[in-house]
Design a protein around this motif. Structure first.
Motif, mmCIF file in Angstrom:
data_model
loop_
_atom_site.group_PDB
_atom_site.id
_atom_site.type_symbol
_atom_site.label_atom_id
_atom_site.label_comp_id
_atom_site.label_asym_id
_atom_site.label_seq_id
_atom_site.Cartn_x
_atom_site.Cartn_y
_atom_site.Cartn_z
ATOM 1 N N MET A 106 -27.630 13.585 12.930
ATOM 2 C CA MET A 106 -26.062 13.371 12.233
ATOM 3 C C MET A 106 -26.250 14.123 10.780
ATOM 4 S SD MET A 106 -25.026 9.659 12.979
ATOM 5 C CE MET A 106 -24.622 9.113 14.507
ATOM 6 N N VAL A 107 -25.443 14.627 10.013
ATOM 7 C CA VAL A 107 -25.409 14.883 8.727
ATOM 8 C C VAL A 107 -25.141 13.714 7.991
ATOM 9 C CG1 VAL A 107 -24.736 17.262 9.315
ATOM 10 C CG2 VAL A 107 -23.014 15.415 8.816
ATOM 11 N N LEU A 108 -25.422 13.843 6.541
ATOM 12 C CA LEU A 108 -25.336 12.694 5.523
ATOM 13 C C LEU A 108 -23.925 11.836 5.880
ATOM 14 C CD1 LEU A 108 -27.398 11.217 4.090
ATOM 15 C CD2 LEU A 108 -26.651 12.619 2.056
ATOM 16 N N ALA A 109 -23.063 12.703 5.820
ATOM 17 C CA ALA A 109 -21.646 12.059 5.790
ATOM 18 C C ALA A 109 -21.303 11.372 7.102
ATOM 19 C CB ALA A 109 -20.575 13.167 5.864
ATOM 20 N N ASP A 110 -21.782 11.663 8.141
ATOM 21 C CA ASP A 110 -21.765 10.964 9.521
ATOM 22 C C ASP A 110 -22.567 9.596 9.383
ATOM 23 O OD1 ASP A 110 -20.064 12.757 10.775
ATOM 24 O OD2 ASP A 110 -21.769 13.827 11.715
ATOM 25 N N LEU A 111 -23.744 9.744 8.764
ATOM 26 C CA LEU A 111 -24.481 8.670 8.728
ATOM 27 C C LEU A 111 -23.991 7.649 7.745
ATOM 28 C CD1 LEU A 111 -28.096 10.163 8.053
ATOM 29 C CD2 LEU A 111 -27.554 8.802 9.905
ATOM 30 N N TRP A 112 -23.129 8.201 6.827
ATOM 31 C CA TRP A 112 -22.655 7.087 5.824
ATOM 32 C C TRP A 112 -21.394 6.620 6.647
ATOM 33 C CZ3 TRP A 112 -22.903 5.109 1.245
ATOM 34 C CH2 TRP A 112 -21.707 4.663 0.664
ATOM 35 N N ALA A 113 -20.773 7.223 7.430
ATOM 36 C CA ALA A 113 -19.619 6.487 8.354
ATOM 37 C C ALA A 113 -20.351 5.425 9.302
ATOM 38 C CB ALA A 113 -18.943 7.586 9.186
ATOM 39 N N VAL A 114 -21.258 5.857 9.790
ATOM 40 C CA VAL A 114 -22.073 4.678 10.605
ATOM 41 C C VAL A 114 -22.522 3.500 9.753
ATOM 42 C CG1 VAL A 114 -23.937 4.234 12.125
ATOM 43 C CG2 VAL A 114 -22.981 6.250 12.203
ATOM 44 N N TYR A 115 -22.884 3.831 8.511
ATOM 45 C CA TYR A 115 -23.247 3.065 7.681
ATOM 46 C C TYR A 115 -22.140 1.924 7.406
ATOM 47 C CZ TYR A 115 -24.388 0.271 3.289
ATOM 48 O OH TYR A 115 -24.381 -0.766 2.435
ATOM 49 N N LEU A 116 -21.158 2.431 6.985
ATOM 50 C CA LEU A 116 -19.795 1.794 6.631
ATOM 51 C C LEU A 116 -19.310 0.809 7.824
ATOM 52 C CD1 LEU A 116 -17.808 4.142 4.353
ATOM 53 C CD2 LEU A 116 -19.170 2.232 3.706
ATOM 54 N N SER A 117 -19.184 1.341 9.022
ATOM 55 C CA SER A 117 -18.833 1.122 10.178
ATOM 56 C C SER A 117 -19.897 -0.443 10.557
ATOM 57 C CB SER A 117 -18.693 1.702 11.232
ATOM 58 O OG SER A 117 -18.581 1.035 12.602
ATOM 59 N N LEU A 118 -21.195 -0.288 10.462
ATOM 60 C CA LEU A 118 -21.833 -1.408 11.013
ATOM 61 C C LEU A 118 -21.776 -2.397 9.833
ATOM 62 C CD1 LEU A 118 -25.079 0.762 12.139
ATOM 63 C CD2 LEU A 118 -23.315 -0.652 13.526
ATOM 64 N N ARG A 119 -21.749 -2.098 8.511
ATOM 65 C CA ARG A 119 -21.520 -3.016 7.401
ATOM 66 C C ARG A 119 -20.615 -3.860 7.459
ATOM 67 N NH1 ARG A 119 -21.910 -2.443 1.078
ATOM 68 N NH2 ARG A 119 -22.246 -4.400 0.730
ATOM 69 N N ARG A 120 -19.196 -3.192 7.877
ATOM 70 C CA ARG A 120 -17.955 -3.830 8.238
ATOM 71 C C ARG A 120 -18.380 -5.125 9.265
ATOM 72 N NH1 ARG A 120 -14.878 0.400 9.255
ATOM 73 N NH2 ARG A 120 -15.036 1.236 7.048
ATOM 74 N N ARG A 121 -18.954 -4.348 10.247
ATOM 75 C CA ARG A 121 -19.177 -5.379 11.539
ATOM 76 C C ARG A 121 -20.003 -6.602 11.305
ATOM 77 N NH1 ARG A 121 -20.727 -3.819 17.486
ATOM 78 N NH2 ARG A 121 -18.982 -4.401 17.971
ATOM 79 N N ALA A 122 -20.914 -6.392 10.297
ATOM 80 C CA ALA A 122 -22.027 -7.297 9.844
ATOM 81 C C ALA A 122 -21.238 -8.043 8.911
ATOM 82 C CB ALA A 122 -22.929 -6.905 9.150
ATOM 83 N N GLU A 123 -20.287 -7.880 8.272
ATOM 84 C CA GLU A 123 -19.558 -8.618 7.429
ATOM 85 C C GLU A 123 -18.549 -9.486 8.299
ATOM 86 O OE1 GLU A 123 -18.017 -6.119 4.263
ATOM 87 O OE2 GLU A 123 -20.012 -5.902 3.392
ATOM 88 N N THR A 124 -17.991 -8.960 8.984
ATOM 89 C CA THR A 124 -16.755 -9.713 9.984
ATOM 90 C C THR A 124 -17.653 -10.878 10.768
ATOM 91 O OG1 THR A 124 -15.607 -7.689 10.627
ATOM 92 C CG2 THR A 124 -15.421 -9.462 11.855
ATOM 93 N N LEU A 125 -18.927 -10.568 11.305
ATOM 94 C CA LEU A 125 -19.548 -11.516 12.053
ATOM 95 C C LEU A 125 -19.922 -12.747 11.033
ATOM 96 C CD1 LEU A 125 -21.780 -9.281 14.228
ATOM 97 C CD2 LEU A 125 -19.839 -10.729 15.046
ATOM 98 N N ARG A 126 -20.330 -12.381 9.835
ATOM 99 C CA ARG A 126 -20.579 -13.325 8.664
ATOM 100 C C ARG A 126 -19.525 -14.304 8.333
ATOM 101 N NH1 ARG A 126 -22.426 -10.262 4.022
ATOM 102 N NH2 ARG A 126 -23.727 -9.000 5.410
ATOM 103 N N THR A 127 -18.241 -13.706 8.390
ATOM 104 C CA THR A 127 -16.977 -14.494 8.073
ATOM 105 C C THR A 127 -16.588 -15.583 9.300
ATOM 106 O OG1 THR A 127 -15.372 -12.888 8.557
ATOM 107 C CG2 THR A 127 -16.217 -13.054 6.376
ATOM 108 N N GLU A 128 -17.010 -15.295 10.499
ATOM 109 C CA GLU A 128 -16.517 -15.880 11.822
ATOM 110 C C GLU A 128 -17.220 -17.036 11.856
ATOM 111 O OE1 GLU A 128 -17.057 -13.331 15.134
ATOM 112 O OE2 GLU A 128 -15.584 -12.076 14.710
#
Length: 62
Positions: A40-62
């Motif tokens: 992955m290029v840096l921009a793709d890694l950034w997108a993966v990071y944001l997606s996983l971070r969103r997932r982690a935050e969603t799990l934290r609020t459940e």
């Protein structure tokens, strides 16, 4: 933990989000993202990071 990242933060000399990305990839290993990271290029890694971070935050609020 910094919550509002800007695009310019992603390639700084310390790029702390890369360390957090690796932690998130390990946490969500069931998604099997790790094998693809090296292609992955840096921009793709950034997108993966944001997606996983969103997932982690969603799990934290459940």
């Amino acid at each position: 933990m910094k919550t509002n990242y800007h695009f310019n933060d992603m390639d700084g000399p310390q790029a702390p989000w890369l360390d957090e990305l690796m932690q998130l990839v390990a946490r969500f290993s069931d998604l099997n993202v790790a094998p693809d990271l090296s292609n992955m290029v840096l921009a793709d890694l950034w997108a993966v990071y944001l997606s996983l971070r969103r997932r982690a935050e969603t799990l934290r609020t459940e």
